[in-house]
Design a protein around this motif. Sequence first.
Motif, PDB file in Angstrom:
ATOM      1  N   UNK A  47      14.594  15.222   0.339  1.00 27.05           N
ATOM      2  CA  UNK A  47      14.863  16.662   0.235  1.00 27.05           C
ATOM      3  C   UNK A  47      13.763  17.500   0.862  1.00 27.05           C
ATOM      4  N   UNK A  48      12.521  17.022   0.802  1.00 26.45           N
ATOM      5  CA  UNK A  48      11.405  17.791   1.358  1.00 26.45           C
ATOM      6  C   UNK A  48      11.095  17.413   2.803  1.00 26.45           C
ATOM      7  N   UNK A  49      11.909  16.525   3.403  1.00 29.79           N
ATOM      8  CA  UNK A  49      11.695  16.128   4.786  1.00 29.79           C
ATOM      9  C   UNK A  49      10.563  15.140   4.983  1.00 29.79           C
ATOM     10  N   UNK A  50       9.965  14.665   3.892  1.00 29.78           N
ATOM     11  CA  UNK A  50       8.854  13.714   3.975  1.00 29.78           C
ATOM     12  C   UNK A  50       9.384  12.290   3.780  1.00 29.78           C
ATOM     13  N   UNK A  51       9.388  11.520   4.855  1.00 31.35           N
ATOM     14  CA  UNK A  51       9.928  10.164   4.792  1.00 31.35           C
ATOM     15  C   UNK A  51       8.923   9.159   4.226  1.00 31.35           C
ATOM     16  N   UNK A  52       7.710   9.594   4.019  1.00 24.23           N
ATOM     17  CA  UNK A  52       6.700   8.853   3.244  1.00 24.23           C
ATOM     18  C   UNK A  52       6.451   7.443   3.752  1.00 24.23           C
ATOM     19  N   UNK A  53       6.214   7.324   5.049  1.00 24.92           N
ATOM     20  CA  UNK A  53       5.796   6.037   5.601  1.00 24.92           C
ATOM     21  C   UNK A  53       4.278   5.975   5.636  1.00 24.92           C
ATOM     22  N   UNK A  54       3.726   4.863   5.175  1.00 28.44           N
ATOM     23  CA  UNK A  54       2.295   4.623   5.229  1.00 28.44           C
ATOM     24  C   UNK A  54       2.058   3.357   6.062  1.00 28.44           C
ATOM     25  N   UNK A  55       1.244   3.468   7.085  1.00 25.38           N
ATOM     26  CA  UNK A  55       1.035   2.347   8.002  1.00 25.38           C
ATOM     27  C   UNK A  55       0.608   1.069   7.273  1.00 25.38           C
ATOM     28  N   UNK A  56      -0.362   1.114   6.331  1.00 23.39           N
ATOM     29  CA  UNK A  56      -0.743  -0.138   5.649  1.00 23.39           C
ATOM     30  C   UNK A  56       0.422  -0.798   4.917  1.00 23.39           C
ATOM     31  N   UNK A  57       1.300   0.005   4.310  1.00 24.16           N
ATOM     32  CA  UNK A  57       2.460  -0.555   3.618  1.00 24.16           C
ATOM     33  C   UNK A  57       3.433  -1.177   4.620  1.00 24.16           C
ATOM     34  N   UNK A  58       3.588  -0.549   5.770  1.00 20.32           N
ATOM     35  CA  UNK A  58       4.443  -1.117   6.816  1.00 20.32           C
ATOM     36  C   UNK A  58       3.871  -2.443   7.316  1.00 20.32           C
ATOM     37  N   UNK A  59       2.563  -2.464   7.550  1.00 17.27           N
ATOM     38  CA  UNK A  59       1.922  -3.673   8.071  1.00 17.27           C
ATOM     39  C   UNK A  59       2.035  -4.843   7.108  1.00 17.27           C
ATOM     40  N   UNK A  60       2.121  -4.550   5.806  1.00 15.01           N
ATOM     41  CA  UNK A  60       2.204  -5.618   4.807  1.00 15.01           C
ATOM     42  C   UNK A  60       3.502  -6.416   4.929  1.00 15.01           C
TER      43      UNK A  60
END
Length: 256
Positions: free
Chosen positions: A131-144
């Motif tokens: 709803x706030x347009x923030x897709x909340x991707x964090x690079x360290x979490x993606x890399x995991x």
Amino acid sequence: MDSGQQTRQTVIVMRHGDRIDNFEPLWTEKAARPWDPPLVTNGKVRAFCTGKNLKKELGFPIHRVFVSPFLRCLQTASEVIHAFCAVDVNDTHMSSADGVQIDPSKLKVSVEYGLCEMLNKRAIRAENAPKDGNFAFQIPECEAVLPQGTVDSTLEPVYKELPKWEEPTETARDRYKNIIKTLADKYPNENLLLVTHGEGVGVSVSAYAPKPVTVFEVNYCAYSMLERTISNQEIGGFELCPIVAQNGISYTVDEN
């Protein structure tokens, strides 16, 4: 390079595997991140087998992988990397990354925001977007999500952040075209795999086809292959290898 030395660079642009919300429509109702569905099991199998077949057919290595931060792309990249780096990829019983022993020194992978999904209602249902347009991707979490030992976290993404929600479609297409060329130019002596979304694969075809084309379907794990000549005098333009129709991409040649 030595004087007169010439080589070929290959860039493969691949769509992710089968995503869960297209098989379980009610998944989004309970999901904490309904805009970021994972793969179903068949999607992981498809991704691994695509990587396995690519390794067998290419005849040259992929040196570096770049991947969209969306979970379905990260999981696809993980499966493909396991296939590329498997110690014994020719073992006929292997159909997914589960239990596969890899040599992580064979390639490096990095997360790239520029390969992300189109952030508009054409690609993501409005009710599933944050709803706030923030897709909340964090690079360290993606890399995991990626195979241990393969991640090159020292690289800065070309795109430092995601596009804003309601990104125009034409802007997204320009982004895909730009990120393909920018990454290739940044690593001209390496063969690349870019794991992205259907629209990105479509752009890789329409942007580099010898004649104007309209792409109307990109299957799961479909991929295009771009090649160009690199020499100490100049970098040639990309040519689209004429295999895309066989690899799950459907298009028509524009008559006008």
